[in-house]
Design a protein around this motif. Structure first.
Motif, PDB file in Angstrom:
ATOM      1  N   HIS A  87       0.564  -1.142   0.082  1.00 15.76           N
ATOM      2  CA  HIS A  87      -0.104   0.051  -0.074  1.00 15.76           C
ATOM      3  C   HIS A  87       0.976   1.307   0.213  1.00 15.76           C
ATOM      4  O   HIS A  87       0.430   2.291   0.667  1.00 15.76           O
ATOM      5  CB  HIS A  87      -0.901  -0.026   1.137  1.00 15.76           C
ATOM      6  CG  HIS A  87      -1.855  -1.145   1.177  1.00 15.76           C
ATOM      7  ND1 HIS A  87      -2.894  -1.248   0.324  1.00 15.76           N
ATOM      8  CD2 HIS A  87      -2.048  -2.414   1.917  1.00 15.76           C
ATOM      9  CE1 HIS A  87      -3.389  -2.475   0.234  1.00 15.76           C
ATOM     10  NE2 HIS A  87      -3.201  -3.070   1.185  1.00 15.76           N
ATOM     11  N   PHE A  88       2.264   1.083  -0.735  1.00 14.23           N
ATOM     12  CA  PHE A  88       2.803   2.098  -0.967  1.00 14.23           C
ATOM     13  C   PHE A  88       3.444   2.956   0.378  1.00 14.23           C
ATOM     14  O   PHE A  88       4.659   3.185   0.609  1.00 14.23           O
ATOM     15  CB  PHE A  88       2.348   3.343  -1.720  1.00 14.23           C
ATOM     16  CG  PHE A  88       1.450   2.939  -2.724  1.00 14.23           C
ATOM     17  CD1 PHE A  88       1.720   1.759  -3.709  1.00 14.23           C
ATOM     18  CD2 PHE A  88      -0.112   3.340  -2.690  1.00 14.23           C
ATOM     19  CE1 PHE A  88       0.797   1.062  -4.451  1.00 14.23           C
ATOM     20  CE2 PHE A  88      -0.956   2.827  -3.684  1.00 14.23           C
ATOM     21  CZ  PHE A  88      -0.426   1.752  -4.615  1.00 14.23           C
ATOM     22  N   GLU A  89       2.610   3.071   1.399  1.00 15.64           N
ATOM     23  CA  GLU A  89       3.363   3.493   2.876  1.00 15.64           C
ATOM     24  C   GLU A  89       3.828   5.182   2.508  1.00 15.64           C
ATOM     25  O   GLU A  89       4.863   5.307   3.198  1.00 15.64           O
ATOM     26  CB  GLU A  89       4.021   2.920   3.512  1.00 15.64           C
ATOM     27  CG  GLU A  89       3.490   1.200   3.514  1.00 15.64           C
ATOM     28  CD  GLU A  89       3.067   0.847   4.791  1.00 15.64           C
ATOM     29  OE1 GLU A  89       3.380   1.278   5.735  1.00 15.64           O
ATOM     30  OE2 GLU A  89       2.003  -0.133   4.634  1.00 15.64           O
ATOM     31  N   LEU A  90       3.163   5.784   1.667  1.00 16.59           N
ATOM     32  CA  LEU A  90       3.618   7.289   1.525  1.00 16.59           C
ATOM     33  C   LEU A  90       3.174   8.215   2.576  1.00 16.59           C
ATOM     34  O   LEU A  90       1.950   7.551   3.103  1.00 16.59           O
ATOM     35  CB  LEU A  90       3.453   7.793   0.318  1.00 16.59           C
ATOM     36  CG  LEU A  90       4.133   7.013  -1.130  1.00 16.59           C
ATOM     37  CD1 LEU A  90       3.685   7.537  -2.225  1.00 16.59           C
ATOM     38  CD2 LEU A  90       5.793   7.014  -0.916  1.00 16.59           C
ATOM     39  N   VAL A  91       3.208   9.326   2.768  1.00 17.98           N
ATOM     40  CA  VAL A  91       2.695  10.359   3.682  1.00 17.98           C
ATOM     41  C   VAL A  91       2.172  11.032   2.678  1.00 17.98           C
ATOM     42  O   VAL A  91       2.393  11.754   2.105  1.00 17.98           O
ATOM     43  CB  VAL A  91       3.771  11.175   4.458  1.00 17.98           C
ATOM     44  CG1 VAL A  91       3.022  11.967   5.303  1.00 17.98           C
ATOM     45  CG2 VAL A  91       4.894  10.424   5.285  1.00 17.98           C
ATOM     46  N   GLU A  92       0.881  10.595   2.696  1.00 20.43           N
ATOM     47  CA  GLU A  92      -0.063  11.123   1.523  1.00 20.43           C
ATOM     48  C   GLU A  92      -0.192  12.728   1.728  1.00 20.43           C
ATOM     49  O   GLU A  92      -0.410  13.436   0.529  1.00 20.43           O
ATOM     50  CB  GLU A  92      -1.553  10.562   1.771  1.00 20.43           C
ATOM     51  CG  GLU A  92      -1.433   9.050   1.583  1.00 20.43           C
ATOM     52  CD  GLU A  92      -2.637   8.617   1.202  1.00 20.43           C
ATOM     53  OE1 GLU A  92      -3.884   9.230   1.282  1.00 20.43           O
ATOM     54  OE2 GLU A  92      -2.777   7.383   1.004  1.00 20.43           O
ATOM     55  N   ARG A  93      -0.315  13.445   2.794  1.00 22.63           N
ATOM     56  CA  ARG A  93      -0.410  14.883   2.743  1.00 22.63           C
ATOM     57  C   ARG A  93       0.893  15.545   2.102  1.00 22.63           C
ATOM     58  O   ARG A  93       0.928  16.867   2.122  1.00 22.63           O
ATOM     59  CB  ARG A  93      -0.890  15.187   4.048  1.00 22.63           C
ATOM     60  CG  ARG A  93       0.101  15.244   5.194  1.00 22.63           C
ATOM     61  CD  ARG A  93      -0.667  15.403   6.590  1.00 22.63           C
ATOM     62  NE  ARG A  93       0.103  15.092   7.434  1.00 22.63           N
ATOM     63  CZ  ARG A  93       1.322  15.490   7.710  1.00 22.63           C
ATOM     64  NH1 ARG A  93       1.620  16.680   7.174  1.00 22.63           N
ATOM     65  NH2 ARG A  93       2.250  15.252   8.841  1.00 22.63           N
ATOM     66  N   LEU A  94       1.899  14.841   2.377  1.00 19.65           N
ATOM     67  CA  LEU A  94       3.235  15.450   1.884  1.00 19.65           C
ATOM     68  C   LEU A  94       3.583  15.373   0.490  1.00 19.65           C
ATOM     69  O   LEU A  94       2.892  14.389  -0.441  1.00 19.65           O
ATOM     70  CB  LEU A  94       4.542  14.670   2.521  1.00 19.65           C
ATOM     71  CG  LEU A  94       4.715  15.043   4.104  1.00 19.65           C
ATOM     72  CD1 LEU A  94       5.857  14.357   4.553  1.00 19.65           C
ATOM     73  CD2 LEU A  94       4.540  16.496   4.291  1.00 19.65           C
ATOM     74  N   THR A  95       4.354  16.350  -0.151  1.00 21.11           N
ATOM     75  CA  THR A  95       4.528  16.161  -1.670  1.00 21.11           C
ATOM     76  C   THR A  95       5.451  14.957  -2.100  1.00 21.11           C
ATOM     77  O   THR A  95       6.046  14.393  -1.037  1.00 21.11           O
ATOM     78  CB  THR A  95       5.190  17.614  -1.944  1.00 21.11           C
ATOM     79  OG1 THR A  95       6.514  17.392  -1.471  1.00 21.11           O
ATOM     80  CG2 THR A  95       4.663  18.569  -1.637  1.00 21.11           C
TER      81      THR A  95
END
Ligand code: ADP
Ligand code: ADP
Length: 238
Positions: A87-95
């Motif tokens: 599920h990628f595990e990016l911080v979605e609110r960051l660019t």
């Protein structure tokens, strides 16, 4: 690059412990793109969590690039490992750019990440990585949560590789993606890993994708290795 000797792991359940890995042993050579194939519940995620030091094995030994993994050195070893998740595990609110910079975290002090203070050199490197994984420069300043799944996984691959790790662990990296995107993501992962000379251990549940992309296949069923060998020897059924 990676040696696993007789590793076992149980989880505590209501009706006592359940063994999910039973005496697993494998060797992954430097530069190999090794696919760990197995259906849901086979123990793939658990094994990847043991290698990355997120969980401790009950028995057995894990050796990463000549160093035996222990409780005291697992943080150190984690710095040499890049991770890619389902599920990628990016911080979605960051660019996208900031997410990429998080891949540099063990190198840069944490407060620079909190204030998102990056040097020009770091920014340039991140933009080069975005291009390398096939994203437009205009994506750099977009929130990662706004991108498609395939684009998010591209950012995650760049984040995993930006520090040039020796070992990349990918846990079902295409399980949330459609077949066409899955194909392009695995092509990308294999390509950039080769360019960086990184060894990859990637879990998948699709035999056709394993057959197409792997140098070597390790088939895990109910916590036991059922097949381990070059893709040419893989019958697809074992
Ligand atoms: P896979 O990645 O191949 O789908 P997992 O390693 O996630 O397999 O899971 C293997 C087995 O262990 C499954 O039966 C799963 O339900 C169980 N399991 C995984 N994590 C835990 C946990 N934290 N506690 C208890 N059981 C778990
Ligand atoms: P994946 O699909 O990525 O292999 P799962 O969806 O099976 O993972 O599990 C998600 C999370 O729940 C994981 O952190 C796993 O360790 C935990 N988990 C899985 N099965 C169980 C279980 N039977 N009991 C407790 N935790 C579990």
């Amino acid at each position: 690059m990676l040696s696993i000797h007789e590793v076992s792991k149980s989880y505590e359940g209501k009706s006592g412990p359940t063994k999910v890995l039973r005496g697993v042993s494998m060797e992954v050579k430097r530069g190999e793109f090794c696919v760990m194939l197995g259906s849901s519940g086979a123990g793939k995620s658990t094994l990847l969590k043991l290698i990355s030091g997120q969980l401790a094995a009950d028995e057995g030994q894990i050796i990463v690039d000549g160093t035996v993994l222990t409780k005291s050195n697992c943080r150190q070893l984690q710095r040499q490992i890049g991770m890619v998740h389902q599920h990628f595990e990016l911080v979605e609110r960051l660019t996208c750019l900031d997410n990429l910079m998080l891949g540099l975290l063990p190198w840069v002090p944490w407060y620079r990440s909190v204030f998102r203070y990056w040097t020009n050199q770091e920014r340039t490197m991140a933009c080069q990585w975005l291009a390398r994984v096939g994203l437009e420069p205009s994506h750099a300043l977009r929130r990662s949560g706004k991108l498609s799944g395939g684009q998010q996984q591209r950012v995650a691959i760049a984040r995993a590789l930006i520090r040039k790790p020796k070992l990349v662990l990918a846990d079902e990296p295409v399980a949330s993606l459609d077949p066409e995107t899955s194909h392009s993501i695995l092509t990308l992962l294999r390509g950039v890993a080769r360019e960086c000379n990184a060894t990859v251990l990637c879990s998948l549940h699709q035999p056709d994708l394993a057959h197409e992309f792997a140098d070597r296949i390790i088939h895990l069923t109910s916590g036991v290795i059922k097949f381990d060998g070059p893709v040419a020897d893989w019958s697809g059924k074992s």
